[in-house]
Structure formats: structure tokens, C-alpha cells
Scaffold this active site. Structure first.
Site, mmCIF file in Angstrom:
data_model
loop_
_atom_site.group_PDB
_atom_site.id
_atom_site.type_symbol
_atom_site.label_atom_id
_atom_site.label_comp_id
_atom_site.label_asym_id
_atom_site.label_seq_id
_atom_site.Cartn_x
_atom_site.Cartn_y
_atom_site.Cartn_z
ATOM 1 N N GLY A 12 104.685 -1.424 44.853
ATOM 2 C CA GLY A 12 104.213 -2.417 45.945
ATOM 3 C C GLY A 12 103.108 -2.071 46.511
ATOM 4 O O GLY A 12 102.267 -1.007 46.089
ATOM 5 N N ILE A 14 101.841 -1.295 49.773
ATOM 6 C CA ILE A 14 101.606 -0.204 50.766
ATOM 7 C C ILE A 14 102.210 1.292 49.709
ATOM 8 O O ILE A 14 101.578 2.352 49.886
ATOM 9 C CB ILE A 14 102.405 0.091 51.963
ATOM 10 C CG1 ILE A 14 101.762 -1.342 52.627
ATOM 11 C CG2 ILE A 14 101.821 1.162 52.970
ATOM 12 C CD1 ILE A 14 102.601 -1.710 54.006
ATOM 13 N N ASP A 60 117.266 -0.735 41.153
ATOM 14 C CA ASP A 60 117.664 -1.477 42.187
ATOM 15 C C ASP A 60 118.261 -0.701 43.100
ATOM 16 O O ASP A 60 119.535 -0.044 42.549
ATOM 17 C CB ASP A 60 118.247 -2.691 41.791
ATOM 18 C CG ASP A 60 118.218 -3.698 42.768
ATOM 19 O OD1 ASP A 60 118.709 -3.202 44.291
ATOM 20 O OD2 ASP A 60 118.311 -4.935 42.419
ATOM 21 N N PHE A 83 109.869 2.306 51.243
ATOM 22 C CA PHE A 83 109.120 1.235 51.323
ATOM 23 C C PHE A 83 109.962 -0.242 50.973
ATOM 24 O O PHE A 83 109.688 -1.197 51.322
ATOM 25 C CB PHE A 83 107.744 0.998 50.454
ATOM 26 C CG PHE A 83 106.756 1.994 51.079
ATOM 27 C CD1 PHE A 83 106.157 1.869 52.133
ATOM 28 C CD2 PHE A 83 106.551 3.174 50.275
ATOM 29 C CE1 PHE A 83 105.246 2.587 52.495
ATOM 30 C CE2 PHE A 83 105.697 4.098 50.795
ATOM 31 C CZ PHE A 83 104.840 3.925 51.891
ATOM 32 N N LYS A 87 110.247 -8.529 52.483
ATOM 33 C CA LYS A 87 109.315 -8.666 53.659
ATOM 34 C C LYS A 87 108.704 -9.757 54.127
ATOM 35 O O LYS A 87 108.139 -10.129 54.856
ATOM 36 C CB LYS A 87 108.172 -7.672 53.494
ATOM 37 C CG LYS A 87 107.491 -8.027 52.301
ATOM 38 C CD LYS A 87 106.186 -7.145 52.194
ATOM 39 C CE LYS A 87 105.238 -7.916 51.058
ATOM 40 N NZ LYS A 87 104.086 -7.306 51.123
ATOM 41 N N SER A 127 108.028 -1.751 61.246
ATOM 42 C CA SER A 127 107.027 -2.743 61.605
ATOM 43 C C SER A 127 107.178 -2.993 62.866
ATOM 44 O O SER A 127 108.052 -3.003 63.824
ATOM 45 C CB SER A 127 107.539 -4.021 60.925
ATOM 46 O OG SER A 127 106.816 -5.140 61.380
ATOM 47 N N TYR A 152 114.577 -10.671 58.954
ATOM 48 C CA TYR A 152 113.535 -9.700 58.593
ATOM 49 C C TYR A 152 113.384 -8.728 59.457
ATOM 50 O O TYR A 152 113.583 -7.334 59.492
ATOM 51 C CB TYR A 152 112.459 -10.374 57.890
ATOM 52 C CG TYR A 152 111.199 -9.094 57.816
ATOM 53 C CD1 TYR A 152 111.343 -8.114 56.940
ATOM 54 C CD2 TYR A 152 110.069 -9.116 58.951
ATOM 55 C CE1 TYR A 152 110.257 -7.226 56.725
ATOM 56 C CE2 TYR A 152 109.272 -7.914 58.713
ATOM 57 C CZ TYR A 152 109.339 -7.193 57.791
ATOM 58 O OH TYR A 152 108.171 -6.221 57.673
ATOM 59 N N LYS A 156 114.690 -4.391 60.147
ATOM 60 C CA LYS A 156 113.812 -3.088 60.624
ATOM 61 C C LYS A 156 114.447 -2.471 61.729
ATOM 62 O O LYS A 156 114.755 -1.317 61.834
ATOM 63 C CB LYS A 156 112.559 -3.743 60.803
ATOM 64 C CG LYS A 156 111.665 -3.974 59.445
ATOM 65 C CD LYS A 156 111.558 -2.994 58.633
ATOM 66 C CE LYS A 156 110.851 -3.445 57.386
ATOM 67 N NZ LYS A 156 110.940 -2.567 56.343
ATOM 68 N N TYR A 180 104.415 -0.087 61.385
ATOM 69 C CA TYR A 180 102.803 -0.895 60.853
ATOM 70 C C TYR A 180 102.402 -2.098 61.690
ATOM 71 O O TYR A 180 103.635 -2.876 62.028
ATOM 72 C CB TYR A 180 102.899 -1.256 59.331
ATOM 73 C CG TYR A 180 103.382 -0.543 58.354
ATOM 74 C CD1 TYR A 180 103.629 1.054 58.639
ATOM 75 C CD2 TYR A 180 104.222 -0.497 57.243
ATOM 76 C CE1 TYR A 180 104.060 1.831 57.730
ATOM 77 C CE2 TYR A 180 104.786 0.063 56.336
ATOM 78 C CZ TYR A 180 104.666 1.549 56.555
ATOM 79 O OH TYR A 180 105.130 2.315 55.541
ATOM 80 N N GLY A 300 107.497 -18.864 65.085
ATOM 81 C CA GLY A 300 107.889 -17.563 65.224
ATOM 82 C C GLY A 300 106.621 -16.569 65.246
ATOM 83 O O GLY A 300 106.932 -15.404 65.355
HETATM 84 C C1 UD1 Z 1 104.229 -10.394 60.586
HETATM 85 C C2 UD1 Z 1 104.796 -9.286 61.223
HETATM 86 C C3 UD1 Z 1 104.784 -8.015 60.589
HETATM 87 C C4 UD1 Z 1 105.430 -7.945 59.361
HETATM 88 C C5 UD1 Z 1 104.985 -9.247 58.500
HETATM 89 C C6 UD1 Z 1 105.280 -9.573 57.167
HETATM 90 C C7 UD1 Z 1 104.570 -9.827 63.872
HETATM 91 C C8 UD1 Z 1 103.639 -9.639 65.070
HETATM 92 N N1 UD1 Z 1 103.888 -9.363 62.494
HETATM 93 O O1 UD1 Z 1 102.868 -10.412 60.304
HETATM 94 O O2 UD1 Z 1 105.132 -7.131 61.358
HETATM 95 O O3 UD1 Z 1 105.187 -7.005 58.603
HETATM 96 O O4 UD1 Z 1 104.824 -10.406 59.196
HETATM 97 O O5 UD1 Z 1 104.768 -10.494 56.487
HETATM 98 O O6 UD1 Z 1 105.458 -10.003 63.729
HETATM 99 N N2 UD1 Z 1 97.581 -16.821 59.875
HETATM 100 C C9 UD1 Z 1 96.782 -18.057 59.700
HETATM 101 N N3 UD1 Z 1 96.719 -18.605 58.409
HETATM 102 C C10 UD1 Z 1 97.401 -18.041 57.303
HETATM 103 C C11 UD1 Z 1 97.973 -17.050 57.345
HETATM 104 C C12 UD1 Z 1 98.139 -16.238 58.706
HETATM 105 O O7 UD1 Z 1 96.104 -18.337 60.587
HETATM 106 O O8 UD1 Z 1 97.222 -18.627 56.355
HETATM 107 C C13 UD1 Z 1 97.555 -15.944 61.176
HETATM 108 C C14 UD1 Z 1 98.927 -15.888 61.738
HETATM 109 O O9 UD1 Z 1 99.418 -17.254 62.406
HETATM 110 C C15 UD1 Z 1 98.779 -14.765 62.529
HETATM 111 C C16 UD1 Z 1 97.755 -13.873 61.798
HETATM 112 O O10 UD1 Z 1 97.042 -14.868 60.895
HETATM 113 O O11 UD1 Z 1 98.259 -15.174 63.891
HETATM 114 C C17 UD1 Z 1 98.193 -12.906 60.981
HETATM 115 O O12 UD1 Z 1 99.376 -13.404 60.088
HETATM 116 P P1 UD1 Z 1 100.150 -12.747 58.990
HETATM 117 O O13 UD1 Z 1 98.978 -11.980 58.074
HETATM 118 O O14 UD1 Z 1 101.020 -13.530 58.159
HETATM 119 O O15 UD1 Z 1 100.972 -11.686 59.549
HETATM 120 P P2 UD1 Z 1 101.683 -11.317 60.876
HETATM 121 O O16 UD1 Z 1 102.457 -12.801 61.099
HETATM 122 O O17 UD1 Z 1 101.293 -10.968 62.088
#
Ligand code: UD1
Length: 341
Positions: A12, A14, A60, A83, A87, A127, A152, A156, A180, A300
Site C-alpha cells: 500500500g 505508506i 488476508d 498498516f 481507510k 490517525s 473508520y 482506529k 498520522y 464529516g
Molecule cells: C481524513 C482523516 C484522516 C484519515 C483520512 C483517510 C481527519 C481530520 N482526517 O483525512 O485521519 O486518515 O481521512 O482518508 O479526519 N478536499 C477538497 N476536495 C477534494 C478532496 C478533499 O476540498 O476533492 C478537502 C477536504 O474537504 C479536506 C482536505 O481537502 O478539507 C483534506 O481532505 P482529505 O485529503 O480527504 O483528507 P482528510 O479528510 O483530512
């Protein structure tokens, strides 16, 4: 004989970067993966970087006997980095039982096999999602664990409790849980990187796919947050920096510095950046424009979260040192290699 470190989920994102860092630090690595969300070709990428293809077991972790048998076959196993897990936050809301079954039973099977075989060192892939929306930023490891906002996230939290209870039982067992923040980027060689299946849910893969033309435009989820530019803030950590923290964690456990305890560390840069800042930084680092449109907030999502990394800096002697520019360039180079060969 070199210490053999099991990396579950080692094909995967990481996991593969961590396998490389472990091998470059002189460890033998055994990769266990069921290839549910990764590809066997990743082993070739690891070989190109390290000059060696690590042994691989397609397995698995829900297969309790299979896990036991695997540990039987490799008596040199010294430690496990775990890992392998589902997710995707949204998917976990739709399929909670699948998440609880997969993420928790696999952990239990692994811990049982470790106990049975006298393997005492364990590093867990956790996470920052366990903190929810923290009351105080940057978030320290002492911050309260909030009710998880997705199955999810709950897996964790529960997993950390299972690990802690295993230690409290008095068995010879010690563990480090690494929380992370947002891992991004790829190995600078571009031989390995993130391989999202289908439409990426995460920001940086969506940006690179938009840049290369697979996606028409990026949707920015919300510009009405209480942040300087209105978009949500996260702590984006380079995947190679993150992987190195696993090597230091393994060293710490094997050297006996952590005796019968669960230690928890935040892995981030300590700096929060908004979605719009990331887009701008990507354009600046690569010279490639990104078309985007602001949409409603994503359900969320928390408003902002970034790490206090003092503990990892002090105890693990680890620090994220790759610049954001380098990280985004590596993500872009990886995307280009992937599509154009
Ligand atoms: C979340 C979790 C993280 C988890 C991960 C798994 C939190 C704070 N973080 O990451 O622990 O391991 O999911 O996938 O709960 N965004 C956009 N447009 C997009 C995609 C994302 O605007 O197309 C924005 C999101 O709204 C967010 C930021 O980018 O504000 C990061 O998003 P993303 O990369 O999906 O990670 P998290 O949601 O922070």
C-alpha cells in the site's frame, strides 16, 4: 542475522514507502498484503529503489490460521508494523460492519500470532481522526479522544484500546501507535507512490489527477469555514518523512527503550495549511494550473486540525524536513510517471 520486520499492507501507499526506508536502514522486510487495495507491481518499484525485492506473502489477515502459519514460516520475525486496513471514511459509513470486521479482526489475529510466536514489538498505523475537531490547536497526544465521526475513525480508536489492553495484560509486549495527519507526496524516485482506486477521495491525488487531465476540475469542499481564507486546514506530511518515523519507532522498541507500554506519537509537520493554500502551492511548485470550483462542505469534515509534534521530535528524535514544494513536486512526478510511463 538481521532483524526481520513484518510490514502488513506493505504494497500500500505508506506501507511501501516504509518498507523502502526499513530496507535502506538495514532491516530485512517481509511484506504481507491481500492486494485488496494495492498492486503486486509495487514490489518492483521497491526493488528499483533498494536493489532488492522483499519477500512477499499474499495473505488476508482475517485468515487466522494463515497468519499463524505465516509466522511459523518466518521464525526471525522481530517486530510488526501494521498498516493493512480499510481507510475510506465515506465507505465506512456505508459499510460499518465490513470496517469493524476487517480492521479489528485482522488486528486481533495478528496480535494472537505475535503472542504465540513471542514477537513483542508492534507499531500501529493510527490517525489524527481520533481527535475529531480538537478544542485546542495544535493538537497534542494528551488531547481528549472525541467520539469518532465515522466507523473508520472508531476502528482506529478501538484498535488503540485493544493494543493497550494487550499490554496491560502483562504479556511481554510493547507498542507504538503513530497518529498520522495527512500523508501526501511520493518517493522522490517516483518508483512508488499513492495508487488510488477509482475517483480519489483525498485532496492531493485529486489535484494531481486534475493537473494531468483525468479529472475536469477539483471541487473545494467549503470556503465558509472559520479560517483565514475560509477553506479547511490540515497538516500535510510528506510520506517519506512519515515512513522514517516508523524506522525510528522500530529502533526504539527493539532497543528496549519502551518497556511494556503503549506510546503514542503525532506525525505531522506542525503547520496547518488550507485547501486553497495547497492548490496555490501546487501551481507554484509545478507550474501547472488547477481548475477548481468551490462547493458545499463535505459531510464529516472537521474545520481544522494540525499537530503538535514536540513529543515525536523529542522522544523519537524525528522531524519532518521535506519542504511542501518538494512534496508536491514528488506527487506530480509520480502522477506523470504513472500515466506517461
Ligand atoms: C481524513 C482523516 C484522516 C484519515 C483520512 C483517510 C481527519 C481530520 N482526517 O483525512 O485521519 O486518515 O481521512 O482518508 O479526519 N478536499 C477538497 N476536495 C477534494 C478532496 C478533499 O476540498 O476533492 C478537502 C477536504 O474537504 C479536506 C482536505 O481537502 O478539507 C483534506 O481532505 P482529505 O485529503 O480527504 O483528507 P482528510 O479528510 O483530512
Amino acid at each position: 542475522m538481521k532483524d526481520l520486520i513484518v510490514v502488513t499492507g506493505g504494497t500500500g501507499y505508506i506501507g511501501s514507502h516504509t518498507a523502502v526506508e526499513l530496507m535502506e536502514a538495514g532491516y530485512e522486510v517481509l511484506i504481507i498484503d491481500n492486494l485488496a487495495n494495492s498492486q503486486i507491481e509495487v514490489l518492483g518499484g521497491i526493488e528499483k529503489i533498494t536493489g532488492k525485492k522483499p519477500p512477499f506473502e499474499k495473505l488476508d489477515l482475517l485468515d487466522r490460521k494463515g497468519v499463524m502459519d505465516c509466522f511459523d514460516r518466518y521464525p526471525a520475525i522481530k517486530a510488526v508494523i501494521h498498516f493493512a486496513a480499510h481507510k475510506a471514511v465515506n465507505e465506512s459509513v456505508e459499510k460499518p460492519l465490513m470496517y469493524y470486521e476487517n480492521n479489528l479482526l485482522s488486528l486481533i489475529n495478528l496480535l494472537n500470532a505475535m503472542k504465540e510466536h513471542g514477537v513483542r514489538h508492534f507499531v500501529f498505523s493510527s490517525s489524527c481522526t481520533v481527535y475529531g475537531q480538537p478544542d485546542k490547536l495544535p493538537v497534542t497526544e494528551q488531547s481528549p479522544i472525541k467520539k469518532a465521526s465515522s466507523p473508520y475513525g472508531n476502528t482506529k480508536q478501538i484498535a488503540e484500546e485493544i493494543i493497550e489492553d494487550s499490554i496491560l495484560s502483562g504479556d511481554p509486549f510493547d507498542a507504538i501507535s503513530l497518529r498520522y495527519f495527512n500523508p501526501v507526496g511520493a518517493h522522490p524516485s517516483a518508483y512508488i507512490g499513492e495508487l488510488p482506486l477509482g475517483v480519489p477521495a483525498n485532496l492531493v491525488p485529486f489535484i494531481t489527477q486534475t493537473a494531468i487531465g483525468i479529472r475536469a476540475e477539483l471541487r473545494v469542499f467549503g470556503d465558509d469555514y472559520n479560517t483565514p481564507d475560509g477553506s479547511a486546514i490540515r497538516d500535510y506530511i510528506d510520506v517519506v518523512d512519515l515512513s522514517r518515523a516508523h524506522v525510528t519507532s522500530i529502533k526504539r522498541l527493539i532497543s528496549g527503550k519502551n518497556k511494556n507500554a503503549l506510546e503514542v506519537f503525532n506525525l505531522g509537520t506542525g503547520k496547518g495549511l488550507s485547501v486553497l493554500e495547497i492548490i496555490n502551492a501546487f501551481v507554484k511548485a509545478t507550474g501547472v494550473d488547477i481548475k477548481f470550483r468551490v462547493e458545499d462542505r463535505r459531510e464529516g469534515d472537521v474545520e481544522q486540525v494540525y499537530a503538535d509534534t514536540t513529543l515525536a521530535n523529542r522522544i523519537l528524535g524525528w522531524k519532518a524536513n521535506t519542504t511542501l514544494e518538494e512534496t508536491l513536486r514528488s506527487a506530480w512526478k509520480w502522477e506523470q510517471n504513472l500515466r506517461n510511463g
